[in-house]
Design a protein around this motif. Structure first.
Motif, mmCIF file in Angstrom:
data_model
loop_
_atom_site.group_PDB
_atom_site.id
_atom_site.type_symbol
_atom_site.label_atom_id
_atom_site.label_comp_id
_atom_site.label_asym_id
_atom_site.label_seq_id
_atom_site.Cartn_x
_atom_site.Cartn_y
_atom_site.Cartn_z
ATOM 1 N N ALA A 1 11.825 -14.814 -38.609
ATOM 2 C CA ALA A 1 10.989 -12.912 -38.286
ATOM 3 C C ALA A 1 11.764 -12.216 -37.432
ATOM 4 O O ALA A 1 11.709 -11.113 -37.512
ATOM 5 N N VAL A 2 12.990 -12.502 -36.954
ATOM 6 C CA VAL A 2 13.513 -11.639 -36.246
ATOM 7 C C VAL A 2 14.619 -10.912 -37.374
ATOM 8 O O VAL A 2 14.817 -9.654 -37.101
ATOM 9 N N LYS A 3 14.918 -11.593 -38.534
ATOM 10 C CA LYS A 3 15.913 -11.309 -38.942
ATOM 11 C C LYS A 3 14.679 -10.209 -39.915
ATOM 12 O O LYS A 3 15.592 -8.996 -40.789
ATOM 13 N N HIS A 4 13.643 -9.918 -40.135
ATOM 14 C CA HIS A 4 12.881 -9.043 -40.730
ATOM 15 C C HIS A 4 12.165 -8.319 -39.879
ATOM 16 O O HIS A 4 11.400 -7.571 -40.418
ATOM 17 N N GLY A 5 12.400 -8.177 -39.433
ATOM 18 C CA GLY A 5 12.669 -6.933 -37.779
ATOM 19 C C GLY A 5 10.978 -7.009 -36.962
ATOM 20 O O GLY A 5 10.611 -6.784 -36.687
ATOM 21 N N TYR A 6 10.498 -8.526 -36.783
ATOM 22 C CA TYR A 6 9.644 -9.429 -35.986
ATOM 23 C C TYR A 6 9.879 -9.327 -34.397
ATOM 24 O O TYR A 6 10.792 -10.190 -34.486
ATOM 25 N N GLN A 7 8.927 -9.520 -34.127
ATOM 26 C CA GLN A 7 9.334 -10.386 -32.569
ATOM 27 C C GLN A 7 8.281 -11.522 -32.771
ATOM 28 O O GLN A 7 7.097 -11.290 -32.502
ATOM 29 N N LEU A 8 9.511 -12.208 -31.883
ATOM 30 C CA LEU A 8 8.883 -13.609 -31.940
ATOM 31 C C LEU A 8 7.652 -13.573 -30.121
ATOM 32 O O LEU A 8 8.728 -12.921 -29.165
ATOM 33 N N VAL A 9 7.070 -13.813 -30.279
ATOM 34 C CA VAL A 9 5.935 -13.876 -28.687
ATOM 35 C C VAL A 9 6.354 -14.522 -27.429
ATOM 36 O O VAL A 9 6.454 -14.120 -26.633
ATOM 37 N N THR A 10 6.241 -15.263 -27.698
ATOM 38 C CA THR A 10 6.481 -16.882 -27.619
ATOM 39 C C THR A 10 7.571 -17.879 -27.711
ATOM 40 O O THR A 10 7.933 -17.957 -29.568
ATOM 41 N N GLU A 11 7.783 -18.692 -26.660
ATOM 42 C CA GLU A 11 8.632 -19.778 -27.973
ATOM 43 C C GLU A 11 7.949 -20.660 -28.391
ATOM 44 O O GLU A 11 6.600 -20.571 -28.117
ATOM 45 N N PRO A 12 8.664 -21.176 -29.274
ATOM 46 C CA PRO A 12 7.328 -22.254 -30.324
ATOM 47 C C PRO A 12 6.778 -22.586 -29.573
ATOM 48 O O PRO A 12 7.618 -23.876 -28.044
ATOM 49 N N LYS A 13 5.463 -24.275 -30.144
ATOM 50 C CA LYS A 13 5.239 -24.945 -29.021
ATOM 51 C C LYS A 13 5.233 -25.843 -30.245
ATOM 52 O O LYS A 13 4.444 -25.863 -30.661
ATOM 53 N N LYS A 14 5.497 -26.660 -29.667
ATOM 54 C CA LYS A 14 4.837 -27.672 -30.363
ATOM 55 C C LYS A 14 3.823 -28.886 -29.894
ATOM 56 O O LYS A 14 3.322 -28.975 -28.523
ATOM 57 N N VAL A 15 3.033 -29.168 -31.063
ATOM 58 C CA VAL A 15 1.608 -30.030 -30.695
ATOM 59 C C VAL A 15 0.976 -30.999 -31.234
ATOM 60 O O VAL A 15 0.997 -30.538 -32.392
#
Length: 50
Positions: free
Chosen positions: A24-38
């Motif tokens: 995501a970051v490599k392609h110029g996007y922003q991670l909004v939150t840390e990944p969440k495992k459910v």
């Protein structure tokens, strides 16, 4: 998608915990939150910047 919109990605591969944010970051996007495992699912929220 338009700039500012948020994409929800749901994955079940343990490697995606690392690879999805990196890509995501490599392609110029922003991670909004840390990944969440459910359970076995991992949720990612990615904001479109461009």
């Amino acid at each position: 998608m338009k700039a500012g919109q948020i994409l929800q990605v749901i994955a079940d591969c343990p490697q995606s915990f690392r690879s999805v944010p990196e890509e995501a970051v490599k392609h110029g996007y922003q991670l909004v939150t840390e990944p969440k495992k459910v359970g076995q699912d991992i949720y990612f929220y990615i904001r479109v910047i461009k």
